[in-house]
Design a protein around this motif. Structure first.
Motif: not given
Length: 83
Positions: A5-6, A9, A13, A23, A66
């Motif tokens: 997930r990180e 993201k 960005a 999300d 996401v």
């Protein structure tokens, strides 16, 4: 997986800038993604997570949030680890 997930993201960005993307928000519907970035997104997912995106995976529902991207990555990596 939180790490997946990180990574997703962080990649997104680059196009959403300072926008606080949730999300479950549709990145296509919000107007952040054009066709060129969509291709970059597919390439990023393949390279970052060492998976192959097949033609049947190329549905907007797999890439528009996401959460959808995380689910796609987790489905594809689960297949790899079970083989």
């Amino acid at each position: 997986m939180k790490e997946n997930r990180e990574k997703i993201k962080a990649f997104l960005a680059r196009v959403v800038g300072d926008y606080d993307l949730q999300d479950n928000e549709d990145i296509f519907g919000l107007g952040f993604v054009n066709s060129m970035f969509a291709m970059q997104l597919v390439l990023f997912v393949e390279q970052e997570f060492k998976i192959s995106i097949e033609n049947e995976d190329l549905e907007i529902d797999n890439f528009n949030t996401v959460n959808a991207l995380v689910n796609l990555v987790e489905r594809k990596t689960a297949v790899l680890t079970s083989n």
